[in-house]
Scaffold this motif. Structure first.
Motif, PDB file in Angstrom:
ATOM      1  N   ILE A  62       0.826  -1.215   0.000  1.00  0.00           N
ATOM      2  CA  ILE A  62       0.000   0.000   0.000  1.00  0.00           C
ATOM      3  C   ILE A  62       0.860   1.265   0.000  1.00  0.00           C
ATOM      4  O   ILE A  62       0.573   2.229  -0.724  1.00  0.00           O
ATOM      5  CB  ILE A  62      -0.954   0.000   1.215  1.00  0.00           C
ATOM      6  CG1 ILE A  62      -1.809  -1.278   1.204  1.00  0.00           C
ATOM      7  CG2 ILE A  62      -1.848   1.234   1.184  1.00  0.00           C
ATOM      8  CD1 ILE A  62      -2.619  -1.447  -0.053  1.00  0.00           C
ATOM      9  N   THR A 126     -12.622   3.510  -0.370  1.00  0.00           N
ATOM     10  CA  THR A 126     -12.642   3.139  -1.785  1.00  0.00           C
ATOM     11  C   THR A 126     -11.208   2.995  -2.298  1.00  0.00           C
ATOM     12  O   THR A 126     -10.260   3.417  -1.651  1.00  0.00           O
ATOM     13  CB  THR A 126     -13.386   4.191  -2.613  1.00  0.00           C
ATOM     14  OG1 THR A 126     -12.772   5.472  -2.411  1.00  0.00           O
ATOM     15  CG2 THR A 126     -14.844   4.250  -2.210  1.00  0.00           C
ATOM     16  N   ASP A 127     -11.087   2.406  -3.469  1.00  0.00           N
ATOM     17  CA  ASP A 127      -9.767   2.060  -3.995  1.00  0.00           C
ATOM     18  C   ASP A 127      -9.637   2.560  -5.428  1.00  0.00           C
ATOM     19  O   ASP A 127     -10.358   2.111  -6.312  1.00  0.00           O
ATOM     20  CB  ASP A 127      -9.589   0.536  -3.947  1.00  0.00           C
ATOM     21  CG  ASP A 127      -8.207   0.095  -4.374  1.00  0.00           C
ATOM     22  OD1 ASP A 127      -7.389   0.963  -4.705  1.00  0.00           O
ATOM     23  OD2 ASP A 127      -7.957  -1.115  -4.370  1.00  0.00           O
ATOM     24  N   SER A 152     -10.134   8.570  -3.021  1.00  0.00           N
ATOM     25  CA  SER A 152      -9.412   7.357  -2.640  1.00  0.00           C
ATOM     26  C   SER A 152      -8.041   7.658  -2.056  1.00  0.00           C
ATOM     27  O   SER A 152      -7.478   6.826  -1.339  1.00  0.00           O
ATOM     28  CB  SER A 152      -9.272   6.431  -3.847  1.00  0.00           C
ATOM     29  OG  SER A 152      -8.483   7.046  -4.842  1.00  0.00           O
ATOM     30  N   ASP A 156      -8.780   6.545   2.847  1.00  0.00           N
ATOM     31  CA  ASP A 156      -8.163   5.393   3.501  1.00  0.00           C
ATOM     32  C   ASP A 156      -7.833   5.732   4.958  1.00  0.00           C
ATOM     33  O   ASP A 156      -8.049   4.917   5.864  1.00  0.00           O
ATOM     34  CB  ASP A 156      -6.875   4.987   2.775  1.00  0.00           C
ATOM     35  CG  ASP A 156      -7.138   4.572   1.341  1.00  0.00           C
ATOM     36  OD1 ASP A 156      -8.289   4.217   1.037  1.00  0.00           O
ATOM     37  OD2 ASP A 156      -6.196   4.609   0.527  1.00  0.00           O
ATOM     38  N   ASN A 283      -0.028  -3.709  -7.974  1.00  0.00           N
ATOM     39  CA  ASN A 283      -1.473  -3.679  -8.222  1.00  0.00           C
ATOM     40  C   ASN A 283      -2.008  -5.084  -8.464  1.00  0.00           C
ATOM     41  O   ASN A 283      -3.093  -5.453  -7.993  1.00  0.00           O
ATOM     42  CB  ASN A 283      -1.779  -2.794  -9.440  1.00  0.00           C
ATOM     43  CG  ASN A 283      -1.670  -1.325  -9.117  1.00  0.00           C
ATOM     44  OD1 ASN A 283      -1.841  -0.914  -7.970  1.00  0.00           O
ATOM     45  ND2 ASN A 283      -1.360  -0.521 -10.113  1.00  0.00           N
ATOM     46  N   HIS A 358     -14.192  -1.107  -3.687  1.00  0.00           N
ATOM     47  CA  HIS A 358     -13.364  -1.383  -2.510  1.00  0.00           C
ATOM     48  C   HIS A 358     -12.334  -2.454  -2.856  1.00  0.00           C
ATOM     49  O   HIS A 358     -12.569  -3.308  -3.704  1.00  0.00           O
ATOM     50  CB  HIS A 358     -14.240  -1.839  -1.342  1.00  0.00           C
ATOM     51  CG  HIS A 358     -15.395  -0.935  -1.075  1.00  0.00           C
ATOM     52  ND1 HIS A 358     -15.282   0.227  -0.340  1.00  0.00           N
ATOM     53  CD2 HIS A 358     -16.690  -0.987  -1.496  1.00  0.00           C
ATOM     54  CE1 HIS A 358     -16.457   0.833  -0.288  1.00  0.00           C
ATOM     55  NE2 HIS A 358     -17.331   0.128  -0.993  1.00  0.00           N
ATOM     56  N   THR A 360      -7.944  -2.760  -1.714  1.00  0.00           N
ATOM     57  CA  THR A 360      -6.712  -2.973  -0.953  1.00  0.00           C
ATOM     58  C   THR A 360      -6.848  -2.683   0.533  1.00  0.00           C
ATOM     59  O   THR A 360      -6.546  -3.537   1.373  1.00  0.00           O
ATOM     60  CB  THR A 360      -5.600  -2.079  -1.544  1.00  0.00           C
ATOM     61  OG1 THR A 360      -6.048  -0.721  -1.560  1.00  0.00           O
ATOM     62  CG2 THR A 360      -5.251  -2.490  -2.944  1.00  0.00           C
TER      63      THR A 360
END
Length: 693
Positions: A62, A126-127, A152, A156, A283, A358, A360
């Protein structure tokens, strides 16, 4: 250690396999291939009962991804839309956690309120990576896409802080609203502040290294890669948000773009390529890890609460629908502050709600739930992980199905197929001019043409077309050798040996055992006819000379001259050679003569045959003959000639683009794309040439 190495290696291979399959069926988002690859990988014994380590996941995956997103964010756009960021990433996130926490406790009897809020915090963030995965081929409105990307970047931290507060309230049994808000503000804005400070220091240190001459790729690139890890660890040790810290540091890098560009072109290219490769792999890792984790989650759920499985799925669907409705109303009422026109607000609200994907962070927080609580298994841990996994899959699946019906396909500035076609035409023009202007340097010219053609396209050559070109080239070789033997340039015996080897190789390279067999019979019959006729004529001349000496009364000088001619003709009659070093040298000289002449004739044929349509096939055959020719004719002079021809070829390519644009045969966007490709090729070649010197 060896098990960790194998585990990482298999994850990389699964990511590569998924990314390889995706281009064949691009209608399905790449994330689904990666999840499927991970699910298949979970069958390996190494991944049985796989448990994701959230701390390592957040640090290793991340942190660099969020830093890269911050680097590529537009600081001006963030300042301009700071109100929208606070609205979506803070206000909406907190409201979502509170509302879904009560919904979770209502549906799932026995779930403590604190854990209900923790579950809500898990599924709130959200991602951007997941959003990009499902919208690759869809034209999402610019306002909506910008809002999703900005949201996003920062929500987080909201989810992580809310999750931490909920867990603390459950484990200690104490919760204060005022202290919770205070803790949230410190972690949120403290993470931003430390990220800005450390990011500025990192930029200063990088600029210092470049200015002091330590700007080699082996120094700067590893430095850039280490920066997000160090900043994340520093923020976490200070009790602040490591995620926001790396995002803020990435933004500092983005603001300092002009300073960071004060380095060599090679360094910038290597750095950009390294980050592109790294982020693509990471990713893919995210979704492969999700696929690897799902079977373990499923098994644990069946062992713990088999009878309540329907309830868990119902709650996951309900949570997803609540988030969907809340996001829709928030954007529809213009509380998202994206300033949509009234006519577009309804559509933008629907797209923004569906695109709240959604991935990671949700996965990381779910697995970061403690394993034990007061010496026993942590309550509802497997349940919460399972619900989070279902929410992730729903958030990926629903927009994948619905969005293509709402939004048009993405229209690129130029069609990739048109770019490939124009690139082929450009290279064909440059290579044709190059061959015309350099007729005396066939080897160097053909090597340059081969490299240029290989850069023009990566399409696979048609095997049947390649075989046809090879067959034709073999005929040219046979005719060339035959003519050289007729002219006396090489001996008949060596020509026959060369043809035998040539035909044998042709049989090996073809699936048809009779391919090119006619060449051998044609050559043999020609050699027999030519040999007999030439021997017969030579013997006839000898007989006439002997008769002349026997019947004519000539002077001693005339008889001596005639005897010398007779001896010469007799020596020319075929005879068996002795095998010695001189013979070997002669054979090598004959081979070099054949190879050089054959190479020129075959390359002339390939140059005349080459077109935009058969570039890949012609280049495959050219590659074979160039490789063979280089084995016997490598020289520094050829290398110098190649360097000059590359410069010449790039100039021809620029000329082609300019002529096509002047004649309005290509659009401005197409010309810009071609200019960029040629400039990149030239820049890379010049850098390689400089390194070679």
């Amino acid at each position: 250690m060896l098990e960790i190495f194998y585990a990482v290696l298999l994850l990389v291979l699964a990511t590569i396999v998924a990314n390889t399959i995706y281009p064949y069926f691009p209608a399905i988002p790449q994330a689904f291939y990666q999840i499927a690859a991970g699910a298949i990988l979970s069958l390996a014994p190494l991944y049985h009962h796989f448990v994701l380590e959230p701390e390592i996941f957040m640090l290793v995956i991340i942190a660099p991804l969020m830093f890269y997103d911050g680097q590529n964010a537009n600081p001006r756009d963030i300042r301009k839309n700071f109100g929208s960021i606070l609205s979506m990433a803070v206000a909406l996130a907190i409201l979502t956690v509170v509302l879904m926490g009560y919904v979770s406790q209502t549906v799932l009897a026995g779930l403590p309120l604190a854990l209900a809020f923790a579950l809500a915090a898990i599924v709130t963030p959200t991602d951007a990576v997941a959003v990009s995965s499902i919208t690759t081929n869809i034209a999402v409105p610019e306002r909506v896409m910008g809002m999703l990307e900005r949201e996003s970047l920062f929500n987080d931290a909201s989810g992580l802080v809310a999750f931490s507060l909920a867990l603390t309230a459950f484990t200690t049994g104490e919760f204060s609203l005022s202290s919770g808000i205070k803790h949230f503000l410190i972690v949120f804005f403290g993470g931003l502040l430390i990220g800005l400070v450390l990011g500025a220091i990192a930029v200063w240190a990088r600029v210092y290294l470049v200015q002091s001459g330590k700007d080699s790729a082996s120094v700067i690139v590893p430095y850039d890669v280490l920066v997000p890890f160090l900043i994340y660890l520093a923020a976490e040790h200070a009790g602040l948000s490591g995620i926001l810290a790396v995002v803020a540091a990435g933004l500092v890098y983005s603001v300092s773009t002009n300073q960071l560009r004060l380095s060599s072109t090679q360094l910038q290219l290597v750095s950009r390529s390294t980050w592109t490769i790294l982020t693509n792999i990471l990713n893919g890792f995210v979704f492969v890890l999700l696929g690897v984790s799902l079977p373990t989650v499923w098994v644990n759920i069946q062992q713990d609460h088999t009878k309540s499985l329907t309830t868990f799925i119902t709650l996951a669907v309900l949570l997803y629908l609540v988030m969907l409705a809340l996001r829709y109303l928030w954007i529809r009422l213009n509380w998202a502050l994206i300033h949509s026109d009234k006519s577009d607000r309804r559509q933008h609200a629907l797209i923004g709600a569906l695109s709240g994907v959604h991935g990671t962070i949700t996965l990381a927080m779910a697995f970061s739930l403690p394993l034990t609580y007061h010496g026993a298994s942590f309550p509802f841990r497997n349940t919460m992980i399972f619900i989070a996994a279902v929410v992730i899959i729903l958030s990926l699946l629903v927009p994948t199905i619905v969005l293509p019906f709402i939004l048009p396909s993405k229209q690129l500035p130029v069609d990739p197929d048109d770019v490939v076609r124009e690139r082929k035409a450009l290279v064909d023009y440059a290579t044709s001019r190059l061959a015309q202007e350099n007729p005396d340097s066939a080897a160097a010219t053909q090597t340059v043409i081969e490299i240029l053609n290989s850069q023009a396209t990566n399409e696979r050559p048609d095997r049947h077309k390649v075989q046809g070109l090879l067959n034709h080239a073999t005929k040219i070789e046979t005719q060339t050798v035959q003519q050289m033997a007729d002219d006396g340039v090489i001996t008949q015996a060596f020509a026959a040996r060369y043809i035998r080897i040539l035909v044998f190789k042709s049989q090996l390279s073809s699936h048809n055992p009779f391919v090119n067999l006619t060449l051998w019979f044609r050559f043999v019959s020609h050699r027999v006819r030519h040999g007999f006729s030439r021997r017969f004529r030579r013997q006839a001349r000898i007989r006439k000379q002997q008769e002349w000496l026997a019947t004519h009364d000539a002077s001693p000088e005339q008889r001596a001259a005639q005897q010398r001619r007779l001896a010469l003709e007799q020596r020319r009659l075929p005879r068996k050679r002795q095998h010695n070093r001189a013979v070997d040298q002669e054979r090598r000289a004959d081979y070099l003569k054949i190879e050089s002449t054959v190479y020129e004739n075959v390359m002339t044929f390939l140059t005349e045959t080459a077109s935009v349509e058969n570039q890949a096939e012609v280049n495959a055959v050219r590659n074979y003959y160039n490789a063979r020719h280089r084995r016997f004719n490598a020289s520094d002079a050829t290398s110098e000639a190649q360097n000059e021809m590359f410069i010449q070829a790039f100039q021809y390519e620029y000329t082609y683009i300019r002529e096509q644009r002047s004649a309005q045969r290509v659009s401005a966007a197409m010309a810009e794309e071609l200019y960029q490709q040629v400039s990149t090729d030239q820049m890379l070649y010049m850098q390689e040439f400089a390194d070679a010197d």
